[in-house]
Design an enzyme around this catalytic site. Sequence first.
Site, short mmCIF file in Angstrom:
data_model
loop_
_atom_site.label_atom_id
_atom_site.label_comp_id
_atom_site.label_asym_id
_atom_site.label_seq_id
_atom_site.Cartn_x
_atom_site.Cartn_y
_atom_site.Cartn_z
N TRP A 107 0.81 -1.22 0.00
CA TRP A 107 0.00 0.00 0.00
C TRP A 107 0.84 1.26 0.00
O TRP A 107 0.34 2.34 -0.27
CB TRP A 107 -0.95 0.02 1.22
CG TRP A 107 -0.24 -0.27 2.52
CD1 TRP A 107 -0.20 -1.47 3.17
CD2 TRP A 107 0.56 0.63 3.31
NE1 TRP A 107 0.57 -1.37 4.32
CE2 TRP A 107 1.05 -0.09 4.42
CE3 TRP A 107 0.91 1.98 3.18
CZ2 TRP A 107 1.87 0.48 5.39
CZ3 TRP A 107 1.73 2.55 4.14
CH2 TRP A 107 2.20 1.80 5.23
N ASN A 108 2.14 1.16 0.32
CA ASN A 108 2.90 2.41 0.47
C ASN A 108 3.25 3.05 -0.88
O ASN A 108 3.42 4.26 -0.97
CB ASN A 108 4.14 2.23 1.36
CG ASN A 108 5.14 1.25 0.80
OD1 ASN A 108 4.81 0.44 -0.06
ND2 ASN A 108 6.36 1.29 1.28
N GLU B 166 11.83 -1.87 12.04
CA GLU B 166 11.51 -0.94 10.96
C GLU B 166 10.36 -0.07 11.46
O GLU B 166 9.28 -0.57 11.76
CB GLU B 166 11.10 -1.74 9.72
CG GLU B 166 10.88 -0.86 8.51
CD GLU B 166 10.63 -1.67 7.25
OE1 GLU B 166 10.03 -2.77 7.32
OE2 GLU B 166 11.01 -1.18 6.17
N SER C 240 6.49 -6.90 3.92
CA SER C 240 7.28 -7.13 5.13
C SER C 240 8.08 -8.44 5.03
O SER C 240 7.71 -9.36 4.29
CB SER C 240 6.35 -7.21 6.34
OG SER C 240 5.66 -8.43 6.33
N CYS D 194 10.33 1.39 2.55
CA CYS D 194 11.32 0.41 3.02
C CYS D 194 12.72 1.00 3.04
O CYS D 194 13.63 0.41 3.62
CB CYS D 194 11.34 -0.81 2.10
SG CYS D 194 9.74 -1.56 1.94
N LYS E 183 -1.99 -8.79 -7.43
CA LYS E 183 -2.84 -8.62 -6.25
C LYS E 183 -2.34 -7.37 -5.52
O LYS E 183 -1.30 -7.39 -4.85
CB LYS E 183 -2.72 -9.88 -5.36
CG LYS E 183 -2.97 -9.68 -3.87
CD LYS E 183 -4.43 -9.55 -3.52
CE LYS E 183 -4.66 -9.39 -2.02
NZ LYS E 183 -4.35 -8.04 -1.50
N PRO E 184 -3.07 -6.24 -5.64
CA PRO E 184 -2.65 -5.03 -4.93
C PRO E 184 -3.06 -5.11 -3.46
O PRO E 184 -3.92 -5.91 -3.08
CB PRO E 184 -3.43 -3.92 -5.65
CG PRO E 184 -4.66 -4.59 -6.16
CD PRO E 184 -4.30 -6.04 -6.42
N GLU F 24 11.22 -8.11 -2.19
CA GLU F 24 11.69 -6.78 -1.77
C GLU F 24 11.06 -6.53 -0.42
O GLU F 24 9.88 -6.18 -0.34
CB GLU F 24 11.28 -5.77 -2.85
CG GLU F 24 12.12 -4.54 -2.84
CD GLU F 24 11.49 -3.44 -2.02
OE1 GLU F 24 11.83 -3.37 -0.81
OE2 GLU F 24 10.68 -2.69 -2.57
#
Length: 487
Positions: free
Chosen positions: A158-159, A388, A236, A291, A182-183, A257
Amino acid sequence: MNIELTNPTLFRTEAFVNGEWIGADNGARLPVTNPATGALITDVAKTGAAETRRAIAAAETAMLSWRQQPAKQRAQVMRRWFDLIMANQEDLARIMTLEQGKTLAESRGEVAYGASYIEWFAEQAKRIDGDVIPAPSGDKRIICIKQPVGVCAAITPWNFPNAMITRKAAPALAAGCTIVIKPASETPLSALALAELAHQAGIPPGVLNVLAGSSSDIGAELTSNPTVRKLSFTGSTPIGKMLEAQCVPTLKKTSMELGGNAPFIVFDDADIDSAVQGALISKYRNSGQTCVCSNRLLVQAGIAEEFTAKLVAATESLKLGNGLDENVDLGPLVNAKAVNDVHELVQGSISAGAKLVLGGAPSNLGGCFYQPTILTGVRPEMPVFRNEIFGPVAPIISFETEAEAIELANDTEFGLASYFYTRDIGRVWRVAEALEYGIVGINEGIISNEMAPFGGVKESGSGREGSKYGIDDYLEIKYMLMGGLNQ
Ligand code: SIN
């Protein structure tokens, strides 16, 4: 909700499968809300495993002809997609700010950043070269060709509701693969708008499919279906590990990623004003929700006071508010849970001895807003050092020597982005080579662009996105031995 778009065709709320807009088989819907206000924007089709299976089958069929198209033809269609995205930049930015919260300026930037991957990989499609290699005997030749890996799947966060899709879809399509995307459930509208523009650009049915809905159901189908040959995931580290394990039985290629814990080191010979500007942009981009955001500011003891004072002054001038307001610098966090998580890290670190010098609490704007926060006296055992943060919190850690800075920087299981500021050329090479990270920004706070390889080491994942390397993960090398040449 009326969201006032110049091009209303971009406001799509169904799933895009095989060139058609479809609802969920069971009629389920997924609400999409604006994190700045909590208001419902709309709802979208909440699809599951069965619709995903159909999308994968459509992608398999579509690949038969897509891979046969000359690269130049695929490149032309992709170029039209790029042009349409840029022509609709303002509407796409508005949709993004509404569902994600980032400021309009950042959303416009992300749309252009996302489009740049399509432009880049459209060009790279024509450079998928093979090799002719000398063979062990004179009557033979070794030939290597590169072929598309197969149907690909992308699970995106979502970021970056736009750029994390294009960074995966563009190399896939350029390579001759097809893709099922798949968003994130928080930001499906940007993904569906991209699918609409892909359709308008002439990308054939089945080549690019987008399904929002149940993460576990869609994810399980994408990772277990043997037709899918590659999964690319941004998100994540714990979810990445789970998806990687789910891909093992069918031995899919994966690109992961994942999370980061970026150190931002400022040595005492640095240009302090430039380091403050770099820290500001790398820390507060997307309200700290990337990230590659600097997560730990390591500052050499002799300049720590000056650096901190300047960072505090610069941070105090940032305006927090609804991203649709052009004067705002920082938008909300994505949801209330994110606010709680960030606040827990801050409180836990203060309890462990960190000193609060700015912010430190949810904003009185309410909802998902968190105050830009600066902590000093941070030590490695504190939660803001280890985790994080994914929020607008800058922990400052003071160090004495270069060796100590490197040790602190590498003291994490993550290895995505890192940054340091110095004017000493010898130190530039020593530190850059010693940092255990996939990306190193030297006297720079922003490192992302389509021409550079983006990706991490250690538990930040595997694979590289963007750059000339980014297409490799979507290709297989086929070795052909040609014999009988002296007959
Ligand atoms: C991310 O946070 O996952 C991506 C950041 C970027 O592309 O710069």
